[in-house]
Design a protein around this motif. Structure first.
Motif, short mmCIF file in Angstrom:
data_model
loop_
_atom_site.label_atom_id
_atom_site.label_comp_id
_atom_site.label_asym_id
_atom_site.label_seq_id
_atom_site.Cartn_x
_atom_site.Cartn_y
_atom_site.Cartn_z
N ILE A 1 0.90 -1.33 -0.08
CA ILE A 1 0.05 0.20 -0.71
C ILE A 1 1.04 1.18 0.01
O ILE A 1 1.87 1.45 1.11
CB ILE A 1 -0.78 -0.16 1.03
N LYS A 2 0.91 1.60 -1.24
CA LYS A 2 2.09 3.24 -1.73
C LYS A 2 0.67 4.65 -1.03
O LYS A 2 1.44 5.36 -1.24
CB LYS A 2 2.73 2.86 -2.64
N GLU A 3 -0.67 3.98 -1.30
CA GLU A 3 -1.75 5.33 -1.72
C GLU A 3 -2.83 4.97 -0.72
O GLU A 3 -3.11 3.99 -0.65
CB GLU A 3 -1.78 5.74 -3.14
N GLY A 4 -3.51 5.99 -0.89
CA GLY A 4 -5.52 6.06 -0.29
C GLY A 4 -5.77 6.51 -0.98
O GLY A 4 -5.23 7.54 -2.01
N LEU A 5 -7.34 6.40 -0.72
CA LEU A 5 -7.98 7.33 -1.55
C LEU A 5 -9.37 7.48 -1.07
O LEU A 5 -9.67 7.02 0.19
CB LEU A 5 -8.50 5.87 -2.58
N CYS B 1 -18.81 9.51 3.06
CA CYS B 1 -17.31 10.37 3.02
C CYS B 1 -16.81 11.59 3.30
O CYS B 1 -16.07 11.52 4.55
CB CYS B 1 -16.62 9.44 1.80
N ARG B 2 -17.18 12.21 3.63
CA ARG B 2 -16.59 13.30 4.02
C ARG B 2 -17.27 13.72 5.13
O ARG B 2 -16.01 14.51 5.27
CB ARG B 2 -17.52 14.63 3.33
N ARG B 3 -17.77 13.05 5.62
CA ARG B 3 -17.92 13.37 7.01
C ARG B 3 -17.52 12.72 7.95
O ARG B 3 -16.31 12.60 8.96
CB ARG B 3 -19.98 12.84 7.33
N LYS B 4 -17.13 11.32 6.96
CA LYS B 4 -16.48 10.77 7.61
C LYS B 4 -14.69 10.42 8.24
O LYS B 4 -14.17 10.69 8.65
CB LYS B 4 -16.21 8.32 7.41
N MET C 1 -9.07 5.51 2.57
CA MET C 1 -9.33 3.48 1.58
C MET C 1 -8.18 3.91 1.25
O MET C 1 -7.68 4.17 0.62
CB MET C 1 -10.99 3.56 1.52
N LEU C 2 -8.04 2.12 1.07
CA LEU C 2 -7.85 1.52 0.03
C LEU C 2 -8.07 1.75 -1.23
O LEU C 2 -9.12 1.86 -1.97
CB LEU C 2 -7.88 -0.02 0.63
N PRO C 3 -7.17 2.07 -2.26
CA PRO C 3 -7.81 2.49 -3.62
C PRO C 3 -8.55 1.17 -4.32
O PRO C 3 -9.46 1.77 -4.92
CB PRO C 3 -6.46 2.33 -4.03
N GLN C 4 -7.84 0.16 -4.32
CA GLN C 4 -8.31 -0.71 -4.82
C GLN C 4 -9.19 -1.65 -4.12
O GLN C 4 -9.57 -1.52 -3.47
CB GLN C 4 -7.43 -2.13 -5.18
N ALA C 5 -10.27 -1.90 -4.63
CA ALA C 5 -11.66 -3.21 -4.10
C ALA C 5 -11.38 -4.84 -3.77
O ALA C 5 -10.08 -4.77 -4.75
CB ALA C 5 -12.97 -2.67 -4.11
N LEU C 6 -11.07 -5.29 -2.49
CA LEU C 6 -11.49 -6.16 -2.22
C LEU C 6 -12.04 -7.40 -2.73
O LEU C 6 -14.09 -7.15 -2.18
CB LEU C 6 -11.05 -6.94 -0.48
N LYS D 1 -5.86 10.34 -3.02
CA LYS D 1 -5.92 10.59 -4.64
C LYS D 1 -8.06 10.79 -3.79
O LYS D 1 -7.80 9.96 -3.26
CB LYS D 1 -6.28 9.55 -5.42
N VAL D 2 -8.53 12.07 -4.91
CA VAL D 2 -10.07 12.07 -4.17
C VAL D 2 -10.47 11.13 -5.74
O VAL D 2 -10.31 11.03 -6.41
CB VAL D 2 -10.35 13.14 -3.76
N PHE D 3 -11.93 10.06 -5.24
CA PHE D 3 -12.56 10.16 -6.06
C PHE D 3 -13.91 10.50 -5.94
O PHE D 3 -14.45 11.10 -4.83
CB PHE D 3 -13.49 8.50 -5.56
N ASP D 4 -14.62 11.17 -7.43
CA ASP D 4 -15.95 11.90 -6.95
C ASP D 4 -17.11 11.05 -7.09
O ASP D 4 -18.05 10.88 -7.65
CB ASP D 4 -15.85 13.02 -8.31
N GLY D 5 -16.94 10.27 -5.49
CA GLY D 5 -18.12 9.38 -5.35
C GLY D 5 -19.67 10.50 -5.18
O GLY D 5 -20.61 9.99 -5.84
#
Length: 118
Positions: free
Chosen positions: A22-26, A33-36, A40-45, A111-115
């Motif tokens: 793990i070298k990056e987060g999401l 998620c804004r409130r939490k 997170m782990l970038p890839q889904a398991l 990195k930021v994901f536009d959820g």
């Protein structure tokens, strides 16, 4: 592959998984998620990759909202969000890296994901 272990704050809910180092987060900008504020782990398991310890699994609670596809899991004792089932990939999970032993989320590239637009 690296083996990782994680838990909630009180240690009741424990889990493990294997992935590349793990070298990056999401982060996600959706309403929960804004409130939490979790990283997170970038890839889904897959459910096979995320192994949840049976002891303590009865303390897991979940929260769904909106489309009720994503399911956010947390410990009923300490309240810490540990992982969630994703909306984009039902049946797959993202882990809260703040719960993973040996990971300092403050040292990861984020990195930021536009959820919010989903």
């Amino acid at each position: 592959m690296v083996d990782y272990q994680g838990s909630c704050h009180c240690g009741t809910v424990k889990f493990e998984f294997s992935t590349a180092e793990i070298k990056e987060g999401l982060r996600c900008n959706c309403s929960i998620c804004r409130r939490k504020g979790a990283v997170m782990l970038p890839q889904a398991l897959s459910s096979e990759q995320l192994k949840i310890d049976d002891i303590g699994s009865d303390a897991l609670r979940s929260y769904k909202f909106g489309t009720e596809v994503a399911e956010h899991f947390f410990c009923e004792k300490c309240g810490i969000y540990t992982f969630h089932e994703t909306k984009r990939e039902p049946g797959k999970f993202r882990v809260n890296l703040g719960c993973v032993e040996g990971i300092d989320v403050f040292e990861l590239e984020i990195k930021v994901f536009d959820g919010a637009s989903l």
